[in-house]
Design a protein around this motif. Structure first.
Motif, PDB file in Angstrom:
ATOM      1  N   THR A  12       3.624  20.852  -5.207  1.00 27.84           N
ATOM      2  CA  THR A  12       3.796  20.446  -6.599  1.00 27.84           C
ATOM      3  C   THR A  12       2.755  19.418  -7.003  1.00 27.84           C
ATOM      4  N   ALA A  13       2.417  18.536  -6.076  1.00 23.15           N
ATOM      5  CA  ALA A  13       1.455  17.468  -6.353  1.00 23.15           C
ATOM      6  C   ALA A  13       0.021  17.873  -6.012  1.00 23.15           C
ATOM      7  N   GLY A  14      -0.174  19.074  -5.510  1.00 29.75           N
ATOM      8  CA  GLY A  14      -1.517  19.522  -5.170  1.00 29.75           C
ATOM      9  C   GLY A  14      -2.037  18.961  -3.863  1.00 29.75           C
ATOM     10  N   LEU A  15      -1.143  18.514  -2.985  1.00 37.92           N
ATOM     11  CA  LEU A  15      -1.552  18.018  -1.666  1.00 37.92           C
ATOM     12  C   LEU A  15      -1.344  19.120  -0.631  1.00 37.92           C
ATOM     13  N   GLY A  16      -2.437  19.563  -0.009  1.00 35.90           N
ATOM     14  CA  GLY A  16      -2.336  20.646   0.957  1.00 35.90           C
ATOM     15  C   GLY A  16      -2.146  21.985   0.276  1.00 35.90           C
ATOM     16  N   ARG A  17      -1.905  23.011   1.086  1.00 34.53           N
ATOM     17  CA  ARG A  17      -1.740  24.370   0.567  1.00 34.53           C
ATOM     18  C   ARG A  17      -0.951  25.197   1.568  1.00 34.53           C
ATOM     19  N   ALA A  18      -0.532  26.368   1.116  1.00 39.20           N
ATOM     20  CA  ALA A  18       0.107  27.318   2.021  1.00 39.20           C
ATOM     21  C   ALA A  18      -0.945  27.897   2.963  1.00 39.20           C
ATOM     22  N   MET A  53      -2.313   9.985   2.558  1.00 42.23           N
ATOM     23  CA  MET A  53      -1.293   9.074   2.045  1.00 42.23           C
ATOM     24  C   MET A  53      -0.137   8.922   3.036  1.00 42.23           C
ATOM     25  N   GLY A  54      -0.500   8.838   4.307  1.00 44.49           N
ATOM     26  CA  GLY A  54       0.482   8.553   5.337  1.00 44.49           C
ATOM     27  C   GLY A  54       1.291   9.725   5.831  1.00 44.49           C
ATOM     28  N   SER A  55       0.930  10.952   5.486  1.00 47.76           N
ATOM     29  CA  SER A  55       1.706  12.124   5.895  1.00 47.76           C
ATOM     30  C   SER A  55       0.794  13.336   6.025  1.00 47.76           C
ATOM     31  N   GLY A 107       7.690  13.588   5.332  1.00 46.61           N
ATOM     32  CA  GLY A 107       7.275  13.279   3.978  1.00 46.61           C
ATOM     33  C   GLY A 107       6.637  11.908   3.797  1.00 46.61           C
ATOM     34  N   ARG A 108       6.521  11.516   2.527  1.00 44.21           N
ATOM     35  CA  ARG A 108       5.805  10.299   2.128  1.00 44.21           C
ATOM     36  C   ARG A 108       6.729   9.338   1.405  1.00 44.21           C
ATOM     37  N   GLY A 130       7.933   5.880  -0.248  1.00 48.35           N
ATOM     38  CA  GLY A 130       7.248   4.719  -0.803  1.00 48.35           C
ATOM     39  C   GLY A 130       6.301   4.988  -1.954  1.00 48.35           C
ATOM     40  N   TRP A 131       6.195   6.260  -2.394  1.00 47.36           N
ATOM     41  CA  TRP A 131       5.252   6.583  -3.468  1.00 47.36           C
ATOM     42  C   TRP A 131       5.946   6.956  -4.779  1.00 47.36           C
ATOM     43  N   THR A 132       7.257   6.783  -4.846  1.00 48.72           N
ATOM     44  CA  THR A 132       7.991   7.200  -6.041  1.00 48.72           C
ATOM     45  C   THR A 132       7.499   6.482  -7.290  1.00 48.72           C
ATOM     46  N   ALA A 133       7.211   5.206  -7.162  1.00 48.25           N
ATOM     47  CA  ALA A 133       6.762   4.435  -8.328  1.00 48.25           C
ATOM     48  C   ALA A 133       5.440   4.954  -8.872  1.00 48.25           C
ATOM     49  N   GLN A 134       4.672   5.626  -8.030  1.00 49.87           N
ATOM     50  CA  GLN A 134       3.393   6.208  -8.468  1.00 49.87           C
ATOM     51  C   GLN A 134       3.568   7.655  -8.930  1.00 49.87           C
ATOM     52  N   GLY A 135       4.825   8.137  -8.970  1.00 56.77           N
ATOM     53  CA  GLY A 135       5.083   9.478  -9.481  1.00 56.77           C
ATOM     54  C   GLY A 135       5.068  10.573  -8.437  1.00 56.77           C
ATOM     55  N   LEU A 136       5.100  10.213  -7.144  1.00 54.72           N
ATOM     56  CA  LEU A 136       5.071  11.221  -6.083  1.00 54.72           C
ATOM     57  C   LEU A 136       6.382  11.171  -5.311  1.00 54.72           C
ATOM     58  N   SER A 137       7.142  12.265  -5.340  1.00 51.75           N
ATOM     59  CA  SER A 137       8.381  12.326  -4.568  1.00 51.75           C
ATOM     60  C   SER A 137       8.063  12.415  -3.082  1.00 51.75           C
ATOM     61  N   ARG A 138       9.051  12.142  -2.268  1.00 52.83           N
ATOM     62  CA  ARG A 138       8.833  12.044  -0.826  1.00 52.83           C
ATOM     63  C   ARG A 138       8.320  13.353  -0.223  1.00 52.83           C
ATOM     64  N   GLY A 139       8.830  14.481  -0.671  1.00 55.63           N
ATOM     65  CA  GLY A 139       8.416  15.759  -0.097  1.00 55.63           C
ATOM     66  C   GLY A 139       8.882  15.885   1.338  1.00 55.63           C
TER      67      GLY A 139
END
Length: 345
Positions: free
Chosen positions: A135-141, A127-129, A19-20, A22-31
């Motif tokens: 949920t955040a629209g990064l990548g896809r199935a 973003m480092g991962s 996961g990622r 360090g991005w919680t403050a920007q609204g992105l959970s680690r995943g």
């Protein structure tokens, strides 16, 4: 560069790593992987580091092949798997020959299975991962005909390995640590929560799972309104109707529903791997007890590597048995003609 071809895929096959942060403050959970332990088990079997990117398969796998021989590892949920019809046991590493078809079916126990390749999946990091965060629209199935780049296998001749895995598929007791809102629940409500047997509801995904129970809903004293604040994976959140949800890898980063506690990281995989209908019950640790269970990814990987053992294969399942040297010594063939004193008979 080796490539992975996806011939077919279930509806929940994604690329995942740890996961990622360090991005919680920007609204992105680690995943990252829903079952982080399973990813580290795969890394241990393949002598990889914690940066390994793998395929996560939610409930069902697919059919896959590579264009070069590579070692693979299967961990996490116990899924039906075979290479060109030869069964592949779970929690093992195996050599996947170039062009061979790896078929992974449904989960027999657990929810999230993991397929890893020696050298890892080497898609371009975002973003480092490399992890998909749907949920955040990064990548896809993944879907049929997808092709993914793989790293080269640094040691394809390494014999197959196995790793005994703890049972984290049958539910049971889940340890909580107190959170910032635990004290908002009166003693009677907290005691009833800890004595309740919950059932994993069919509704759930990588954001979180709903827990059903018999009896009255749960709530904080006097229906207090909670100011939205930080949320992390493992938080047990009680919605307006008093139903608990355990938040997972792709949870939101802030929320206003009260949280009765947080599942400790060591037990979160057990929660994620609970299939619908699995019974879960909670126990509450104090902060010192919870801290004593903490272990870094690097330390856990080191422990898992030490636990790996050679895989002893059943000869009945070894299609290439005649390729192996089963006798270490070579003779002239006339030793059976000698008498007991070593002279020719």
């Amino acid at each position: 560069m080796p490539v992975l071809t996806v011939h077919s895929a279930g509806p929940g096959v994604t690329v995942q790593d740890l996961g990622r942060p360090g991005w919680t403050a920007q609204g992105l959970s680690r995943g990252g992987a829903a079952d982080r332990l399973a990813l580290l088990e795969a890394a241990a079997l393949l002598d990889h580091d914690t940066g390994l990117a793998v395929l996560e398969m939610a409930g069902f796998g697919g059919v896959f092949s590579t264009d070069r021989p590579l070692r693979i590892a299967l961990t996490g949920a116990l899924m039906q798997a075979s290479i060109d019809g030869v069964p592949v046991p779970p929690n093992t590493s195996q050599l996947l020959a170039a062009g061979a078809k790896l078929t992974i079916g449904g989960a027999r126990a657990g929810v999230y299975g993991y397929l890893a390749f020696a050298g890892g999946i080497v898609t371009t990091p975002v973003m480092g991962s490399r992890a998909a965060h749907l949920t955040a629209g990064l990548g896809r199935a993944l879907v049929a005909d997808d092709i993914l780049p793989l790293g080269g296998d640094p040691a394809p001749d390494t014999p197959p390995r196995r790793l005994d895995s703890t049972d984290r598929y049958s539910g049971g007791l889940i340890r909580l640590m107190p959170g910032p809102q635990t004290d908002l629940f009166d003693d009677a409500t907290l005691a009833r929560f800890l004595s309740t047997s919950f059932r994993r509801d069919p509704r759930g995904n990588r954001q979180g799972v709903r827990l059903d129970h018999d009896g009255a809903p749960f709530g904080v004293a006097s229906g207090l309104s909670i100011t939205s604040d930080l949320i992390v994976a493992g938080d047990v959140q009680l919605t307006g109707d008093g139903v608990p949800y355990v938040l997972l890898a792709e949870c939101q980063t802030i929320g206003g529903y009260p949280r009765i506690g947080t599942v400790i990281p060591a037990d979160l995989a057990r929660t994620a791997q609970a299939a619908p209908g699995t019974v879960l019950q909670f126990t509450l640790l104090d902060i010192a007890q919870a801290d004593a269970t903490a272990q870094s990814d690097a330390d856990l990987l080191r422990t898992l590597r030490q636990a790996c053992q050679p895989l002893i294969r059943d000869p009945h399942d070894i299609a290439d048995l005649l390729r192996y040297q089963l006798v270490s010594g070579v003779t002239a063939g006339d030793d059976l003609e000698q008498d007991g004193d070593g002279t020719q008979g």
